[in-house]
Design a protein around this motif. Structure first.
Motif, mmCIF file in Angstrom:
data_model
loop_
_atom_site.group_PDB
_atom_site.id
_atom_site.type_symbol
_atom_site.label_atom_id
_atom_site.label_comp_id
_atom_site.label_asym_id
_atom_site.label_seq_id
_atom_site.Cartn_x
_atom_site.Cartn_y
_atom_site.Cartn_z
ATOM 1 N N ASN A 8 0.815 -1.205 0.000
ATOM 2 C CA ASN A 8 0.000 0.000 0.000
ATOM 3 C C ASN A 8 0.853 1.260 0.000
ATOM 4 N N MET A 9 1.923 1.251 0.771
ATOM 5 C CA MET A 9 2.820 2.405 0.815
ATOM 6 C C MET A 9 3.473 2.637 -0.540
ATOM 7 N N ILE A 10 3.921 1.562 -1.173
ATOM 8 C CA ILE A 10 4.558 1.682 -2.482
ATOM 9 C C ILE A 10 3.578 2.220 -3.513
ATOM 10 N N GLU A 11 2.353 1.739 -3.503
ATOM 11 C CA GLU A 11 1.351 2.223 -4.456
ATOM 12 C C GLU A 11 1.067 3.709 -4.242
ATOM 13 N N PHE A 12 0.992 4.138 -2.989
ATOM 14 C CA PHE A 12 0.761 5.551 -2.690
ATOM 15 C C PHE A 12 1.923 6.404 -3.201
ATOM 16 N N ILE A 13 3.141 5.977 -2.910
ATOM 17 C CA ILE A 13 4.321 6.734 -3.330
ATOM 18 C C ILE A 13 4.399 6.807 -4.855
ATOM 19 N N GLU A 14 4.076 5.719 -5.524
ATOM 20 C CA GLU A 14 4.086 5.717 -6.987
ATOM 21 C C GLU A 14 3.112 6.745 -7.548
ATOM 22 N N ALA A 30 12.432 0.702 6.124
ATOM 23 C CA ALA A 30 12.577 1.997 6.803
ATOM 24 C C ALA A 30 12.570 3.153 5.803
ATOM 25 N N GLU A 31 13.225 2.971 4.666
ATOM 26 C CA GLU A 31 13.238 4.026 3.643
ATOM 27 C C GLU A 31 11.848 4.236 3.055
ATOM 28 N N ILE A 32 11.157 3.151 2.770
ATOM 29 C CA ILE A 32 9.793 3.233 2.233
ATOM 30 C C ILE A 32 8.892 3.950 3.235
ATOM 31 N N GLU A 33 8.987 3.564 4.487
ATOM 32 C CA GLU A 33 8.147 4.155 5.526
ATOM 33 C C GLU A 33 8.440 5.650 5.683
ATOM 34 N N TYR A 34 9.694 6.039 5.620
ATOM 35 C CA TYR A 34 10.073 7.448 5.742
ATOM 36 C C TYR A 34 9.471 8.266 4.597
ATOM 37 N N ILE A 35 9.638 7.796 3.372
ATOM 38 C CA ILE A 35 9.097 8.512 2.211
ATOM 39 C C ILE A 35 7.580 8.592 2.305
ATOM 40 N N GLU A 37 5.579 8.457 4.986
ATOM 41 C CA GLU A 37 5.141 9.375 6.039
ATOM 42 C C GLU A 37 5.368 10.821 5.643
ATOM 43 N N LEU A 38 6.484 11.101 4.992
ATOM 44 C CA LEU A 38 6.794 12.449 4.552
ATOM 45 C C LEU A 38 5.719 12.977 3.612
ATOM 46 N N TYR A 39 5.366 12.207 2.591
ATOM 47 C CA TYR A 39 4.397 12.668 1.601
ATOM 48 C C TYR A 39 2.961 12.508 2.063
ATOM 49 N N TYR A 40 2.687 11.535 2.911
ATOM 50 C CA TYR A 40 1.333 11.382 3.432
ATOM 51 C C TYR A 40 0.960 12.583 4.286
ATOM 52 N N HIS A 41 1.866 12.994 5.171
ATOM 53 C CA HIS A 41 1.593 14.156 6.016
ATOM 54 C C HIS A 41 1.499 15.430 5.194
ATOM 55 N N TYR A 42 2.279 15.524 4.143
ATOM 56 C CA TYR A 42 2.224 16.684 3.232
ATOM 57 C C TYR A 42 0.834 16.755 2.586
#
Length: 48
Positions: A8-14, A30-35, A37-42
């Motif tokens: 789900n995180m990868i699909e969102f980031i894509e 950890a890298e996936i989760e960081y990216i 969270e960064l863009y989700y909060h944005y």
């Protein structure tokens, strides 16, 4: 992190950042989760 969460995180980031699945495949959880969270909060801030 469970597989479904990572997927789900990868699909969102894509969708949001246009980062390819190939690039994301080589990142750690950890890298996936960081990216994510960064863009989700944005996006949350924009929606408010």
């Amino acid at each position: 992190m469970i597989r479904a969460e990572r997927k789900n995180m990868i699909e969102f980031i894509e969708k949001v950042r246009g980062i390819s699945r190939d690039q994301l495949a080589y990142m750690t959880d950890a890298e996936i989760e960081y990216i994510y969270e960064l863009y989700y909060h944005y996006h949350e801030e924009i929606a408010e």
